[in-house]
Design a protein around this motif. Sequence first.
Motif, mmCIF file in Angstrom:
data_model
loop_
_atom_site.group_PDB
_atom_site.id
_atom_site.type_symbol
_atom_site.label_atom_id
_atom_site.label_comp_id
_atom_site.label_asym_id
_atom_site.label_seq_id
_atom_site.Cartn_x
_atom_site.Cartn_y
_atom_site.Cartn_z
ATOM 1 N N GLY A 1 0.819 -1.202 0.000
ATOM 2 C CA GLY A 1 0.000 0.000 0.000
ATOM 3 C C GLY A 1 0.855 1.255 0.000
ATOM 4 N N VAL A 2 0.328 2.320 -0.611
ATOM 5 C CA VAL A 2 1.063 3.574 -0.739
ATOM 6 C C VAL A 2 1.439 4.132 0.627
ATOM 7 C CG1 VAL A 2 0.913 5.972 -1.519
ATOM 8 C CG2 VAL A 2 0.020 4.125 -2.966
ATOM 9 N N ASP A 3 0.477 4.179 1.558
ATOM 10 C CA ASP A 3 0.744 4.742 2.880
ATOM 11 C C ASP A 3 1.828 3.964 3.618
ATOM 12 O OD1 ASP A 3 -1.133 6.691 2.461
ATOM 13 O OD2 ASP A 3 -2.724 5.707 3.602
ATOM 14 N N THR A 4 1.813 2.655 3.447
ATOM 15 C CA THR A 4 2.816 1.817 4.105
ATOM 16 C C THR A 4 4.211 2.132 3.588
ATOM 17 O OG1 THR A 4 1.215 0.025 4.433
ATOM 18 C CG2 THR A 4 3.548 -0.563 4.556
ATOM 19 N N ILE A 5 4.338 2.293 2.278
ATOM 20 C CA ILE A 5 5.632 2.624 1.671
ATOM 21 C C ILE A 5 6.102 3.997 2.161
ATOM 22 C CG2 ILE A 5 6.845 3.094 -0.495
ATOM 23 C CD1 ILE A 5 4.864 1.123 -1.833
ATOM 24 N N VAL A 6 5.190 4.962 2.114
ATOM 25 C CA VAL A 6 5.533 6.326 2.539
ATOM 26 C C VAL A 6 5.976 6.344 3.992
ATOM 27 C CG1 VAL A 6 4.603 8.624 3.001
ATOM 28 C CG2 VAL A 6 4.032 7.455 0.857
ATOM 29 N N ASN A 7 5.184 5.735 4.871
ATOM 30 C CA ASN A 7 5.483 5.762 6.300
ATOM 31 C C ASN A 7 6.783 5.030 6.625
ATOM 32 O OD1 ASN A 7 3.147 7.208 6.836
ATOM 33 N ND2 ASN A 7 1.916 5.375 7.209
ATOM 34 N N ARG A 8 7.026 3.954 5.920
ATOM 35 C CA ARG A 8 8.246 3.190 6.175
ATOM 36 C C ARG A 8 9.481 4.030 5.850
ATOM 37 N NH1 ARG A 8 10.084 -1.805 7.168
ATOM 38 N NH2 ARG A 8 12.116 -2.360 6.270
ATOM 39 N N VAL A 9 9.471 4.673 4.686
ATOM 40 C CA VAL A 9 10.636 5.465 4.281
ATOM 41 C C VAL A 9 10.822 6.666 5.198
ATOM 42 C CG1 VAL A 9 11.639 6.888 2.450
ATOM 43 C CG2 VAL A 9 10.532 4.708 1.879
ATOM 44 N N LEU A 10 9.747 7.399 5.459
ATOM 45 C CA LEU A 10 9.851 8.611 6.270
ATOM 46 C C LEU A 10 10.258 8.314 7.714
ATOM 47 C CD1 LEU A 10 6.779 10.677 5.011
ATOM 48 C CD2 LEU A 10 9.178 10.891 4.334
ATOM 49 N N SER A 11 9.852 7.171 8.232
ATOM 50 C CA SER A 11 10.188 6.830 9.622
ATOM 51 C C SER A 11 11.634 6.373 9.765
ATOM 52 C CB SER A 11 9.244 5.734 10.141
ATOM 53 O OG SER A 11 9.452 4.519 9.431
ATOM 54 N N LYS A 12 12.232 5.893 8.681
ATOM 55 C CA LYS A 12 13.591 5.359 8.743
ATOM 56 C C LYS A 12 14.645 6.278 8.141
ATOM 57 C CE LYS A 12 12.163 0.499 8.730
ATOM 58 N NZ LYS A 12 12.811 0.162 10.028
ATOM 59 N N ALA A 13 14.240 7.226 7.315
ATOM 60 C CA ALA A 13 15.200 8.097 6.628
ATOM 61 C C ALA A 13 16.051 8.876 7.624
ATOM 62 C CB ALA A 13 14.453 9.051 5.701
ATOM 63 N N HIS A 14 17.318 9.050 7.287
ATOM 64 C CA HIS A 14 18.245 9.781 8.155
ATOM 65 C C HIS A 14 19.361 10.370 7.299
ATOM 66 C CE1 HIS A 14 21.288 6.579 7.785
ATOM 67 N NE2 HIS A 14 20.252 5.751 7.827
ATOM 68 N N PRO A 15 20.095 11.344 7.806
ATOM 69 C CA PRO A 15 21.197 11.923 7.030
ATOM 70 C C PRO A 15 22.202 10.863 6.595
ATOM 71 C CG PRO A 15 20.705 13.310 8.915
ATOM 72 C CD PRO A 15 19.889 12.066 9.083
ATOM 73 N N GLY A 16 22.553 10.893 5.310
ATOM 74 C CA GLY A 16 23.497 9.910 4.771
ATOM 75 C C GLY A 16 22.860 8.605 4.366
ATOM 76 N N ASP A 17 21.553 8.564 4.344
ATOM 77 C CA ASP A 17 20.817 7.328 4.060
ATOM 78 C C ASP A 17 20.843 6.981 2.569
ATOM 79 O OD1 ASP A 17 19.237 5.122 4.466
ATOM 80 O OD2 ASP A 17 17.407 6.229 4.933
ATOM 81 N N ILE A 18 20.858 5.681 2.290
ATOM 82 C CA ILE A 18 20.633 5.163 0.940
ATOM 83 C C ILE A 18 19.312 4.408 0.985
ATOM 84 C CG2 ILE A 18 21.448 3.598 -0.871
ATOM 85 C CD1 ILE A 18 24.307 4.131 0.106
ATOM 86 N N VAL A 19 18.364 4.838 0.155
ATOM 87 C CA VAL A 19 17.004 4.283 0.182
ATOM 88 C C VAL A 19 16.798 3.385 -1.028
ATOM 89 C CG1 VAL A 19 14.550 4.807 0.337
ATOM 90 C CG2 VAL A 19 16.221 6.396 1.311
ATOM 91 N N LEU A 20 16.281 2.204 -0.781
ATOM 92 C CA LEU A 20 16.033 1.231 -1.848
ATOM 93 C C LEU A 20 14.599 1.309 -2.363
ATOM 94 C CD1 LEU A 20 16.714 -1.312 -3.560
ATOM 95 C CD2 LEU A 20 16.027 -2.682 -1.573
ATOM 96 N N GLY B 1 13.932 19.177 5.173
ATOM 97 C CA GLY B 1 15.222 19.791 4.896
ATOM 98 C C GLY B 1 16.225 18.920 4.189
ATOM 99 N N TYR B 2 15.783 17.810 3.615
ATOM 100 C CA TYR B 2 16.705 16.899 2.936
ATOM 101 C C TYR B 2 17.051 17.381 1.536
ATOM 102 C CZ TYR B 2 16.634 13.279 6.517
ATOM 103 O OH TYR B 2 16.798 12.590 7.683
ATOM 104 N N GLU B 3 18.293 17.107 1.159
ATOM 105 C CA GLU B 3 18.778 17.358 -0.202
ATOM 106 C C GLU B 3 19.038 16.012 -0.868
ATOM 107 O OE1 GLU B 3 22.762 19.191 -2.402
ATOM 108 O OE2 GLU B 3 22.372 19.620 -0.281
#
Length: 261
Positions: free
Chosen positions: A187-206, A231-233
């Motif tokens: 589900g879209v919300d699950t994908i969004v929430n998973r990424v946003l909850s785990k993202a951090h500076p220097g992260d590589i997202v799959l 504030g992420y770039e």
Amino acid sequence: MNYFYVMNGKKLKQALIITVAVLFAIGIIYSERENVSVFSQYEPAAVYSIPTERKLIALTFDISWGDTRTEPILQILENKGIRNATFFLSSPWTKSHPDTVNKIVKGGWEIGSHGHKHVNYSSLNDDEIRAQIKTAHQIIQEVTGTNPNLLRLPNGDFDKRVLRIANELRYTVIQWDTDSQDWMNKGVDTIVNRVLSKAHPGDIVLFHASDSVKQTHEALPVIIDKLREKGYEFVTVSQLMKQTKVSNQPPVEDQTMKPVR
């Protein structure tokens, strides 16, 4: 009295010999310890994230098959002004989809290798591993006109042999710290929430851009907007790696037997 001094002289000589021997042994142990430490420090390792205080994040997309999902994702990145992202292309898909690959090249997005056959490389012998990486490199180079030096292995599977051979072929193995699990289509919300909850500076997202993912193109705009609000770039993997040294890695054996995607 002379006997006393003779005996103490002998004991002193023995003590000196023992002391020298102990110091020599300690020196050898210390030297070997340093050699092992240096060797371990420079063993090839996979990159999961980069330690940095800056809010930098690398969006990465694996593509191994399909005709319909890649172009909508490219369009979203275009619309959102995201020129810094990394695509890991399998060589059979690259060869059979030159027009789409050309759009990735013209869009200025970074290209890495996703290998040749979609198999677990840790199950192959050394020659087979080398052949898979070299075959993929040749095909991707011919189609894109670039020389990729980043490798994401099929299923995220590798062992120390794979790392060593990849390094010999001048590739850096790239993993991820945040798995969107978009391939599970929860589900879209699950994908969004998973990424946003785990993202951090220097992260590589799959992420994935194969036809196995049916909701990534819907989740991606929300993720991009929310990360920007925080504030992420957005940077490519190569740009991210230039920030500082690679972070400590999990044990190599933990990376085998990933689910096939």
